[in-house]
Design a protein around this motif. Structure first.
Motif, PDB file in Angstrom:
ATOM      1  N   MET A   1      55.340 -74.914 -37.059  1.00  0.00           N
ATOM      2  CA  MET A   1      54.236 -75.772 -37.483  1.00  0.00           C
ATOM      3  C   MET A   1      53.954 -75.584 -38.965  1.00  0.00           C
ATOM      4  SD  MET A   1      50.228 -75.725 -36.228  1.00  0.00           S
ATOM      5  CE  MET A   1      49.904 -74.131 -37.034  1.00  0.00           C
ATOM      6  N   ALA A   2      54.002 -76.671 -39.718  1.00  0.00           N
ATOM      7  CA  ALA A   2      53.676 -76.597 -41.150  1.00  0.00           C
ATOM      8  C   ALA A   2      52.167 -76.491 -41.325  1.00  0.00           C
ATOM      9  CB  ALA A   2      54.207 -77.829 -41.866  1.00  0.00           C
ATOM     10  N   THR A   3      51.767 -75.668 -42.276  1.00  0.00           N
ATOM     11  CA  THR A   3      50.335 -75.491 -42.520  1.00  0.00           C
ATOM     12  C   THR A   3      49.995 -75.869 -43.961  1.00  0.00           C
ATOM     13  OG1 THR A   3      50.591 -73.169 -43.186  1.00  0.00           O
ATOM     14  CG2 THR A   3      50.199 -73.633 -40.829  1.00  0.00           C
ATOM     15  N   MET A   4      48.692 -75.975 -44.215  1.00  0.00           N
ATOM     16  CA  MET A   4      48.197 -76.247 -45.558  1.00  0.00           C
ATOM     17  C   MET A   4      46.856 -75.551 -45.697  1.00  0.00           C
ATOM     18  SD  MET A   4      46.682 -80.131 -45.273  1.00  0.00           S
ATOM     19  CE  MET A   4      45.281 -80.491 -44.206  1.00  0.00           C
ATOM     20  N   LYS A   5      46.388 -75.447 -46.926  1.00  0.00           N
ATOM     21  CA  LYS A   5      45.081 -74.845 -47.183  1.00  0.00           C
ATOM     22  C   LYS A   5      44.033 -75.949 -47.290  1.00  0.00           C
ATOM     23  CE  LYS A   5      46.781 -70.591 -49.221  1.00  0.00           C
ATOM     24  NZ  LYS A   5      46.493 -69.876 -47.958  1.00  0.00           N
ATOM     25  N   SER A   6      42.848 -75.662 -46.743  1.00  0.00           N
ATOM     26  CA  SER A   6      41.751 -76.623 -46.733  1.00  0.00           C
ATOM     27  C   SER A   6      40.443 -75.879 -46.926  1.00  0.00           C
ATOM     28  CB  SER A   6      41.740 -77.377 -45.401  1.00  0.00           C
ATOM     29  OG  SER A   6      40.699 -78.320 -45.350  1.00  0.00           O
ATOM     30  N   VAL A   7      39.499 -76.510 -47.618  1.00  0.00           N
ATOM     31  CA  VAL A   7      38.199 -75.898 -47.878  1.00  0.00           C
ATOM     32  C   VAL A   7      37.197 -76.399 -46.850  1.00  0.00           C
ATOM     33  CG1 VAL A   7      36.318 -75.630 -49.529  1.00  0.00           C
ATOM     34  CG2 VAL A   7      38.680 -75.709 -50.342  1.00  0.00           C
ATOM     35  N   GLN A   8      36.478 -75.453 -46.251  1.00  0.00           N
ATOM     36  CA  GLN A   8      35.418 -75.816 -45.317  1.00  0.00           C
ATOM     37  C   GLN A   8      34.195 -74.950 -45.581  1.00  0.00           C
ATOM     38  OE1 GLN A   8      37.264 -74.911 -41.476  1.00  0.00           O
ATOM     39  NE2 GLN A   8      36.188 -72.959 -41.397  1.00  0.00           N
ATOM     40  N   THR A   9      33.070 -75.339 -44.994  1.00  0.00           N
ATOM     41  CA  THR A   9      31.861 -74.542 -45.131  1.00  0.00           C
ATOM     42  C   THR A   9      32.038 -73.213 -44.413  1.00  0.00           C
ATOM     43  OG1 THR A   9      30.939 -75.644 -43.176  1.00  0.00           O
ATOM     44  CG2 THR A   9      30.329 -76.528 -45.335  1.00  0.00           C
ATOM     45  N   GLY A  10      31.453 -72.177 -45.002  1.00  0.00           N
ATOM     46  CA  GLY A  10      31.449 -70.860 -44.382  1.00  0.00           C
ATOM     47  C   GLY A  10      30.020 -70.447 -44.090  1.00  0.00           C
ATOM     48  N   ALA A  11      29.671 -69.227 -44.461  1.00  0.00           N
ATOM     49  CA  ALA A  11      28.280 -68.790 -44.362  1.00  0.00           C
ATOM     50  C   ALA A  11      27.430 -69.628 -45.317  1.00  0.00           C
ATOM     51  CB  ALA A  11      28.177 -67.304 -44.699  1.00  0.00           C
ATOM     52  N   VAL A  12      26.130 -69.579 -45.134  1.00  0.00           N
ATOM     53  CA  VAL A  12      25.237 -70.375 -45.976  1.00  0.00           C
ATOM     54  C   VAL A  12      25.519 -70.110 -47.454  1.00  0.00           C
ATOM     55  CG1 VAL A  12      22.839 -70.759 -46.646  1.00  0.00           C
ATOM     56  CG2 VAL A  12      23.427 -70.493 -44.236  1.00  0.00           C
ATOM     57  N   GLY A  13      25.794 -71.201 -48.192  1.00  0.00           N
ATOM     58  CA  GLY A  13      26.054 -71.092 -49.617  1.00  0.00           C
ATOM     59  C   GLY A  13      27.476 -70.676 -49.964  1.00  0.00           C
ATOM     60  N   LYS A  14      28.357 -70.614 -48.976  1.00  0.00           N
ATOM     61  CA  LYS A  14      29.721 -70.165 -49.213  1.00  0.00           C
ATOM     62  C   LYS A  14      30.732 -71.156 -48.642  1.00  0.00           C
ATOM     63  CE  LYS A  14      28.464 -66.143 -50.951  1.00  0.00           C
ATOM     64  NZ  LYS A  14      28.733 -65.791 -52.376  1.00  0.00           N
ATOM     65  N   VAL A  15      31.939 -71.146 -49.230  1.00  0.00           N
ATOM     66  CA  VAL A  15      33.044 -71.905 -48.665  1.00  0.00           C
ATOM     67  C   VAL A  15      34.119 -70.938 -48.204  1.00  0.00           C
ATOM     68  CG1 VAL A  15      32.633 -73.950 -50.095  1.00  0.00           C
ATOM     69  CG2 VAL A  15      34.211 -72.162 -50.912  1.00  0.00           C
ATOM     70  N   GLU A  16      34.978 -71.426 -47.329  1.00  0.00           N
ATOM     71  CA  GLU A  16      36.141 -70.677 -46.890  1.00  0.00           C
ATOM     72  C   GLU A  16      37.379 -71.533 -47.116  1.00  0.00           C
ATOM     73  OE1 GLU A  16      35.679 -69.603 -42.833  1.00  0.00           O
ATOM     74  OE2 GLU A  16      34.170 -68.048 -43.230  1.00  0.00           O
ATOM     75  N   VAL A  17      38.424 -70.927 -47.654  1.00  0.00           N
ATOM     76  CA  VAL A  17      39.703 -71.601 -47.776  1.00  0.00           C
ATOM     77  C   VAL A  17      40.549 -71.133 -46.596  1.00  0.00           C
ATOM     78  CG1 VAL A  17      41.715 -72.015 -49.214  1.00  0.00           C
ATOM     79  CG2 VAL A  17      39.481 -71.670 -50.281  1.00  0.00           C
ATOM     80  N   VAL A  18      40.851 -72.060 -45.695  1.00  0.00           N
ATOM     81  CA  VAL A  18      41.507 -71.700 -44.438  1.00  0.00           C
ATOM     82  C   VAL A  18      42.876 -72.369 -44.336  1.00  0.00           C
ATOM     83  CG1 VAL A  18      39.320 -71.322 -43.246  1.00  0.00           C
ATOM     84  CG2 VAL A  18      40.356 -73.595 -43.218  1.00  0.00           C
ATOM     85  N   ASP A  19      43.748 -71.777 -43.550  1.00  0.00           N
ATOM     86  CA  ASP A  19      45.037 -72.387 -43.232  1.00  0.00           C
ATOM     87  C   ASP A  19      44.873 -73.243 -41.984  1.00  0.00           C
ATOM     88  OD1 ASP A  19      46.806 -71.305 -45.267  1.00  0.00           O
ATOM     89  OD2 ASP A  19      46.487 -69.362 -44.300  1.00  0.00           O
ATOM     90  N   VAL A  20      45.246 -74.512 -42.090  1.00  0.00           N
ATOM     91  CA  VAL A  20      45.162 -75.432 -40.964  1.00  0.00           C
ATOM     92  C   VAL A  20      46.505 -76.151 -40.827  1.00  0.00           C
ATOM     93  CG1 VAL A  20      42.670 -75.782 -41.234  1.00  0.00           C
ATOM     94  CG2 VAL A  20      44.266 -77.328 -42.383  1.00  0.00           C
ATOM     95  N   GLU A  21      46.677 -76.798 -39.702  1.00  0.00           N
ATOM     96  CA  GLU A  21      47.914 -77.538 -39.476  1.00  0.00           C
ATOM     97  C   GLU A  21      48.009 -78.724 -40.436  1.00  0.00           C
ATOM     98  OE1 GLU A  21      50.293 -79.839 -35.842  1.00  0.00           O
ATOM     99  OE2 GLU A  21      48.370 -78.814 -35.471  1.00  0.00           O
ATOM    100  N   ARG A  22      49.157 -78.866 -41.060  1.00  0.00           N
ATOM    101  CA  ARG A  22      49.377 -80.014 -41.945  1.00  0.00           C
ATOM    102  C   ARG A  22      49.564 -81.269 -41.089  1.00  0.00           C
ATOM    103  NH1 ARG A  22      54.206 -80.449 -46.513  1.00  0.00           N
ATOM    104  NH2 ARG A  22      54.485 -82.713 -46.398  1.00  0.00           N
ATOM    105  N   PRO A  23      48.770 -82.327 -41.350  1.00  0.00           N
ATOM    106  CA  PRO A  23      48.851 -83.517 -40.505  1.00  0.00           C
ATOM    107  C   PRO A  23      50.220 -84.194 -40.603  1.00  0.00           C
ATOM    108  CG  PRO A  23      46.881 -83.572 -41.891  1.00  0.00           C
ATOM    109  CD  PRO A  23      47.744 -82.461 -42.396  1.00  0.00           C
TER     110      PRO A  23
END
Length: 347
Positions: free
Chosen positions: A1-23
């Motif tokens: 499975m190919a993955t990519m990095k994506s930014v999502q909300t984390g804790a209040v006031g923070k973001v998380e850069v996570v690995d998700v499946e590349r569409p």
């Protein structure tokens, strides 16, 4: 499975850069390699909340939001049934056209990712193509400039009118540009930050007012001449007010300053509710006009954004690489630290 990095909300006031499946695009879809994505006040709201409430049947708890609804990029894969688009096309995206939910605002996909799936890709509805003469970071302004254009369209501004814009952020400055491109005679911009006022003059404002240091009504009278309300009380000759600041003080200033028959367009989200002087509105027969989103303007802006891209480029205050996305969002979260932050991606 190919993955990519994506930014999502984390804790209040923070973001998380996570690995998700590349569409993987279906037959009617295209896959876009993101090259730039702006940060909007809506993103900041999600960060303050630490996500967004899930649907009631899921208990209503906060869930992460895939962020980014101001993307621009390059098509790298095209579904078998797509005929209007090809690999290599540079595109801006309509985030509200996605069948799996608004891109970057609770939908399945966010534009602050290495790749974005554009479902049912259709030129003029879900995407617009732009030439390589326009940098990707400037192209990413397409969505917020559609918001600004809708505001100006709602205002009904006419060339001979005198206008004041409160708030020299991206939407206020965008509205200023659209007003001048529309041929409006005189546009004043009001803010409290000197740097923003300098930017307003650079993009075409005829005059600026620092409301922290100057009497707004007195200066508007100097600039727009005298007027009066329905009772004959002296007021500035300003025809149209645009609130791109969202502060209660702006609304109160307009009601106290409006001449007979003036109009007020609210495009900013009001940060706090305030008591409205209905009597003051009555004395001026002030018309209140609300402006939300861009019912038709998302790609109406694109040709002029292309033609005047150097002028619109001045709205960008900070360009931050995707590798430092957390710093980009910290800038956007800090009042007065930045005006328009655009995250850029490597080719």
């Amino acid at each position: 499975m190919a993955t990519m990095k994506s930014v999502q909300t984390g804790a209040v006031g923070k973001v998380e850069v996570v690995d998700v499946e590349r569409p993987v695009p279906g037959p009617k879809d295209v896959l876009v390699k993101i090259r730039a994505c702006g940060i909007c006040g809506t993103d900041v709201t999600f960060l303050h909340m630490g996500g967004m409430p899930a649907r009631a049947h899921l208990g209503g708890e906060l869930v992460p939001v895939a962020l980014g609804h101001e993307p621009a990029g390059e098509i790298v894969e095209v579904g078998a049934e797509v005929t209007e688009l090809k690999v290599g096309d540079r595109v801006v995206v309509n985030p509200q056209d996605a069948p799996t939910g608004i891109i970057g605002c609770g939908g399945r996909y966010g534009g602050m990712s290495e790749y974005l799936l554009v479902e049912n890709a259709t030129v003029g509805r879900s995407v617009a193509v732009f030439p390589d003469t326009v940098p990707f970071d400037v192209a990413s302004l397409n969505e917020p400039m559609a918001v600004a254009l809708h505001c100006v369209n709602r205002s009904g501004a006419r060339p001979q009118e005198k206008v004041v814009v409160f708030g020299a952020g991206p939407i206020g400055l965008g509205a200023t540009i659209w007003l001048k491109l529309r041929g409006v005679e005189h546009v004043v911009v009001v803010d409290v930050l000197p740097g923003r006022l300098e930017k307003a003059l650079a993009v075409g404002a005829d005059a600026v007012i620092n409301s922290a240091e100057e009497d707004v009504a007195a200066r508007l009278t100097e600039l727009h001449g005298p007027g009066a309300n329905a009772l004959g009380q002296p007021r500035p000759g300003t025809d149209l007010y645009i609130d791109a600041a969202g502060a209660a003080a702006v609304f109160n200033t307009v009601v106290a300053s409006a001449k007979w028959g003036a109009r007020l367009v609210m495009v900013a989200v009001q940060k706090k509710g305030s008591e409205i002087d209905l009597g003051g509105m009555l004395r001026s027969e002030l018309t209140l006009i609300a402006s939300q989103g861009y019912p038709t303007e998302i790609f109406e802006v694109t040709p002029q954004l292309i033609e005047h891209h150097e002028r619109f480029a001045q709205l960008i205050s900070d360009r931050v690489p995707f590798s430092a996305a957390d710093r980009a969002f910290e800038l956007a979260l800090t009042p007065g630290a930045a005006e328009k932050v655009v995250v850029t991606f490597d080719a």
